[in-house]
Design an enzyme around this catalytic site. Structure first.
Site, short mmCIF file in Angstrom:
data_model
loop_
_atom_site.label_atom_id
_atom_site.label_comp_id
_atom_site.label_asym_id
_atom_site.label_seq_id
_atom_site.Cartn_x
_atom_site.Cartn_y
_atom_site.Cartn_z
N ASP A 90 32.42 46.85 50.81
CA ASP A 90 31.60 48.98 51.22
C ASP A 90 30.88 49.00 52.33
O ASP A 90 30.74 47.96 53.00
CB ASP A 90 31.29 49.39 49.27
CG ASP A 90 30.14 47.71 48.87
OD1 ASP A 90 29.39 47.40 50.58
OD2 ASP A 90 29.52 47.86 48.17
N ASP A 272 37.64 47.90 41.51
CA ASP A 272 36.39 47.05 41.87
C ASP A 272 35.87 47.30 40.93
O ASP A 272 35.71 48.43 40.13
CB ASP A 272 36.61 46.80 43.10
CG ASP A 272 35.75 48.05 43.33
OD1 ASP A 272 34.14 47.54 43.29
OD2 ASP A 272 35.19 49.12 43.55
N CYS A 311 45.31 35.03 25.41
CA CYS A 311 44.20 35.40 26.16
C CYS A 311 44.55 33.43 27.39
O CYS A 311 44.90 32.83 26.32
CB CYS A 311 43.56 35.72 26.67
SG CYS A 311 42.73 35.40 28.39
N CYS A 313 43.24 31.88 29.53
CA CYS A 313 42.14 31.80 30.41
C CYS A 313 41.48 30.77 30.00
O CYS A 313 41.50 30.28 28.60
CB CYS A 313 40.46 32.60 30.60
SG CYS A 313 39.82 32.91 29.13
N CYS A 316 39.22 30.66 26.90
CA CYS A 316 40.21 30.94 25.76
C CYS A 316 41.15 29.35 25.47
O CYS A 316 41.16 29.73 23.88
CB CYS A 316 40.96 32.17 26.02
SG CYS A 316 39.94 33.41 25.58
N HIS A 342 35.92 35.33 31.16
CA HIS A 342 37.38 35.13 30.53
C HIS A 342 37.29 37.05 30.71
O HIS A 342 38.64 37.01 31.18
CB HIS A 342 36.62 35.55 29.39
CG HIS A 342 37.64 36.44 28.58
ND1 HIS A 342 38.83 36.39 27.71
CD2 HIS A 342 37.38 37.64 27.40
CE1 HIS A 342 39.28 37.51 27.22
NE2 HIS A 342 38.83 38.13 27.10
#
Length: 386
Positions: A90, A272, A311, A313, A316, A342
């Site tokens: 940015d 984002d 999920c 991930c 999880c 997560h």
């Protein structure tokens, strides 16, 4: 290089591929924020492992510490932080304007006081281009004036008109620096549309931006800064017919799950937000069937189930809600890492699911069902607390 190809559409929603010097990015895409050359609490390998294709760096923070010259000496942001995939930086505009009590805006730029040591600095469009060149990201953002949320027409007009004038200066500086630094990194400059919550100003900003040069992408700034969500949706609907299909559209600072899907349905490609890691550090997590919940709730004390049964991930698939609650309540740093993993995976995967459904041609129905379920989960969680 820097080519964007739309591969499929479903209504206004698009699935595409953006080609960048450090790899291709499949859109829609959520981009984790690495403010100070790190996605907080995670290693680059972990960030890549959860599916992230591109991350952000923050010009303001990296300018103050360690300094853009240090980053350049160390081989640029990619080498410095050990991330080989694309990076977007940015301009620092949002940060210096958010420090309104210790900054002064003028036509030349913004003079601001460091939040670290109180020293005074000046960001001009030319200076920001020099800093972002030194950082070496694939995509760099133009220096813009971001007005406060729900600004008056007068303030929003002042901001978007100054943003256009600064954009012209950014472009001249960007082209000059790239010509002088022929062996430097390949980069592209994205402009930013402002205009607050005023439709006619958004249109004027978009048209002025597009008339000012040939761009490889365009960003929408100044949303998700306190305005009601229906107003954000209205601004996206207003802008959609103004933005060429050939350009990827980046909605800055937006990244809650429902915001993501609503914006994708309105033609946005890139997102984002710091929310996944910030929320994770504060115990807030997203669960598909329950909305946003806090892991410290007593109902998780002896819950042997995964955080989100839907999920896949790392968090999880390996840890129980009871254990995650224990870590957080005990103040263990591991809780911040696991909850951040997560939340980031949740958004990265949600964008990937959206892409799959756009390609399949059923995005509208799938996203509406997902949003209704998520909203019902949030409402039930609020009722349970109340």
């Amino acid at each position: 290089m820097f080519e964007f190809q739309v591969q499929a559409t479903d209504g206004a929603a698009r699935a595409g591929v953006l080609s960048l010097p450090h790899g291709e990015v499949r859109t829609p895409v959520f981009m984790p924020v690495g403010t100070q050359a790190t996605v907080k609490t995670l290693t680059p390998e972990e960030v890549e492992g959860l599916g992230a294709q591109i991350i952000l760096g923050n010009t303001y923070h990296l300018y103050l510490r360690p300094g853009h010259d240090v980053v350049r000496t160390m081989g640029g942001l990619h080498a410095f932080q050990g991330w080989s995939r694309p990076i977007l930086t940015d301009s620092g505009g949002f940060q210096v304007f958010s420090l309104s009590d210790i900054s002064t805006i003028g036509e030349d730029g913004v003079e601001f006081q460091s939040h670290i040591d109180g020293s005074r600095h000046l960001f001009t469009p030319e200076r920001v281009m020099e800093i972002e060149r030194a950082l070496g990201a694939d995509i760099i953002m133009a220096f813009d004036q971001c007005p406060p949320g729900q600004s008056s027409r007068e303030k929003a007009t002042e901001a978007y008109e100054r943003t256009l004038r600064w954009l012209a200066r950014c472009r001249v500086a960007f082209d000059r620096i790239a010509a002088e630094d022929g062996d430097g990194p390949l980069q592209t400059l994205f402009p930013i549309v402002q205009g607050g919550i005023h439709p006619e100003l958004r249109v004027a900003s978009a048209r002025g931006t597009l008339a000012s040069g040939d761009w490889h992408g365009i960003a929408i700034g100044g949303l998700s800064v306190g305005e009601p969500k229906p107003l954000m949706h209205e601004m996206l609907d207003t802008l959609r017919p103004e933005l060429p299909d050939r350009l990827p559209r980046y909605l800055m600072g937006v990244g809650y799950p429902d915001d993501l899907l609503e914006a994708i349905g309105r033609g946005v490609d890139m997102f984002d937000c710091v929310a996944p890691t910030r929320n994770g550090r504060n115990g807030a997590v997203w669960i598909t069937a329950e909305g946003q919940v806090n892991i410290k709730q007593r109902r998780f004390l002896t819950d042997a189930g995964p955080l989100d049964p839907e999920c896949g991930c790392y968090t999880c698939t390996r840890y129980t809600r009871a254990y995650l609650r224990h870590l957080f309540v005990a103040g263990e740093g591991l809780s911040m890492r696991l909850l951040s993993i997560h939340n980031l995976h949740f958004l990265v995967n949600l964008a990937n699911q959206a892409r799959d459904h756009i390609i399949a041609g059923d995005y509208a129905g799938w996203s509406r069902a997902w949003l209704d379920r998520f909203a019902a989960g949030k409402a039930a969680a609020v009722a349970a607390r109340g």
